[in-house]
Scaffold this motif. Structure first.
Motif, PDB file in Angstrom:
ATOM      1  N   LEU A   1       0.824  -1.207   0.000  1.00 26.05           N
ATOM      2  CA  LEU A   1       0.000   0.000   0.000  1.00 26.05           C
ATOM      3  C   LEU A   1       0.861   1.262   0.000  1.00 26.05           C
ATOM      4  O   LEU A   1       0.653   2.163  -0.811  1.00 26.05           O
ATOM      5  N   VAL A   2       1.821   1.333   0.917  1.00 25.64           N
ATOM      6  CA  VAL A   2       2.613   2.567   1.026  1.00 25.64           C
ATOM      7  C   VAL A   2       3.487   2.785  -0.206  1.00 25.64           C
ATOM      8  O   VAL A   2       3.921   3.913  -0.471  1.00 25.64           O
ATOM      9  N   SER A   3       3.744   1.704  -0.969  1.00 23.21           N
ATOM     10  CA  SER A   3       4.522   1.880  -2.202  1.00 23.21           C
ATOM     11  C   SER A   3       3.738   2.688  -3.234  1.00 23.21           C
ATOM     12  O   SER A   3       4.321   3.232  -4.177  1.00 23.21           O
ATOM     13  N   LYS A   4       2.418   2.768  -3.048  1.00 23.91           N
ATOM     14  CA  LYS A   4       1.566   3.510  -3.976  1.00 23.91           C
ATOM     15  C   LYS A   4       1.210   4.890  -3.455  1.00 23.91           C
ATOM     16  O   LYS A   4       0.509   5.654  -4.124  1.00 23.91           O
ATOM     17  N   LEU A   5       1.647   5.202  -2.221  1.00 28.36           N
ATOM     18  CA  LEU A   5       1.284   6.474  -1.595  1.00 28.36           C
ATOM     19  C   LEU A   5       2.531   7.199  -1.096  1.00 28.36           C
ATOM     20  O   LEU A   5       3.546   6.558  -0.782  1.00 28.36           O
ATOM     21  N   PRO A   6       2.461   8.504  -0.977  1.00 32.02           N
ATOM     22  CA  PRO A   6       3.600   9.265  -0.454  1.00 32.02           C
ATOM     23  C   PRO A   6       3.661   9.191   1.079  1.00 32.02           C
ATOM     24  O   PRO A   6       3.629  10.209   1.789  1.00 32.02           O
TER      25      PRO A   6
END
Length: 254
Positions: free
Chosen positions: A20-25
């Motif tokens: 998930l965090v790989s897709k968000l800043p």
């Protein structure tokens, strides 16, 4: 509540926290603290997460169970609100009747609305077609004459890809082809020598015309003219040589 909602939404997407965090800043530890409840996201991060999951802020905050954003929620007009009020006044029988009629109408309209763009007007022109009034029945049927003096009228229809392919039209009588084709409908027909199985066509059998779906029973090696309305029994063709294909039904005139 925010932590719980974030866990639910992430698991619904079958994603790990790192995915998930790989897709968000966001960094992993910060987001992990959000889900564990040790930290709460600020307003900017909340909006970021709401956009990512396509849910409302109220849902994310636990204020509402409705995931839709405000601009996605349908607003009922006065007439629709009045219908709901009347529905709530009905007893069980009344609601069952309304639900039955509503279900049939939704199915009919869905059938019409799922037709492809070939039903869109191709220009501002019209097509003129014969509409036979010796109706091909969705019930007993009547003879669809080939004679030049047969009972028909000429009508104009908006020029669409469907209407321009039609050779003539036929009025339908009866309820056996509901909910797709209703009593009184006018269908566009393409004159063809043969209709493939599982397609709806207009046929003449023993001097009577039928608008039915053609079905082949492979086990019994039988030809059947089938109604879409299951309340009507199918008609088995006992003399195949007497069955004549008039055409393929390619659409319904509006």
């Amino acid at each position: 509540m925010i932590a719980e909602r974030l866990r639910i939404l992430r698991k619904e997407k079958n994603m790990s926290k790192r995915e998930l965090v790989s897709k968000l800043p966001l960094n992993y530890s910060t987001y992990a603290n959000y889900e564990s409840g040790f930290r709460e996201p600020n307003s900017e991060v909340l909006q970021l997460l709401a956009r990512h999951y396509n849910v409302s802020l109220d849902y994310l905050l636990g204020v509402s169970e409705n995931r839709k954003k405000a601009d996605e929620i349908a607003i009922l007009n006065e007439e629709e609100n009045n219908h709901i009020k009347k529905y709530r006044q009905l007893d069980t029988h009344g609601r069952e009747v309304v639900d039955l009629v509503l279900g049939k109408e939704v199915e009919r309209v869905s059938f019409l609305s799922t037709r492809d763009e070939s039903y869109n007007a191709v220009d501002d022109k019209w097509v003129t077609l014969r509409v036979y009034n010796q109706r091909a029945s969705a019930g007993l049927g009547s003879y669809l004459s080939d004679d030049s003096d047969s009972d028909y009228e000429e009508m104009r229809f908006v020029a669409t890809q469907v209407s321009k392919k039609a050779d003539f039209c036929v009025r339908i009588r009866g309820e056996s082809m509901e909910p797709k084709i209703c009593d009184g409908d006018i269908v566009f027909v393409k004159a063809v020598p043969k209709v493939d199985p599982d397609n709806v066509g207009v046929f003449v059998y023993d001097g009577e015309a039928y608008c039915k779906r053609l079905r082949i029973d492979q086990k019994r090696n039988a030809i059947i003219l089938e109604s879409l309305n299951k309340s009507f029994a199918p008609k088995q063709i006992t003399q195949p040589d007497s069955l004549r294909t008039v055409g393929l039904v390619i659409g319904i005139a509006e």
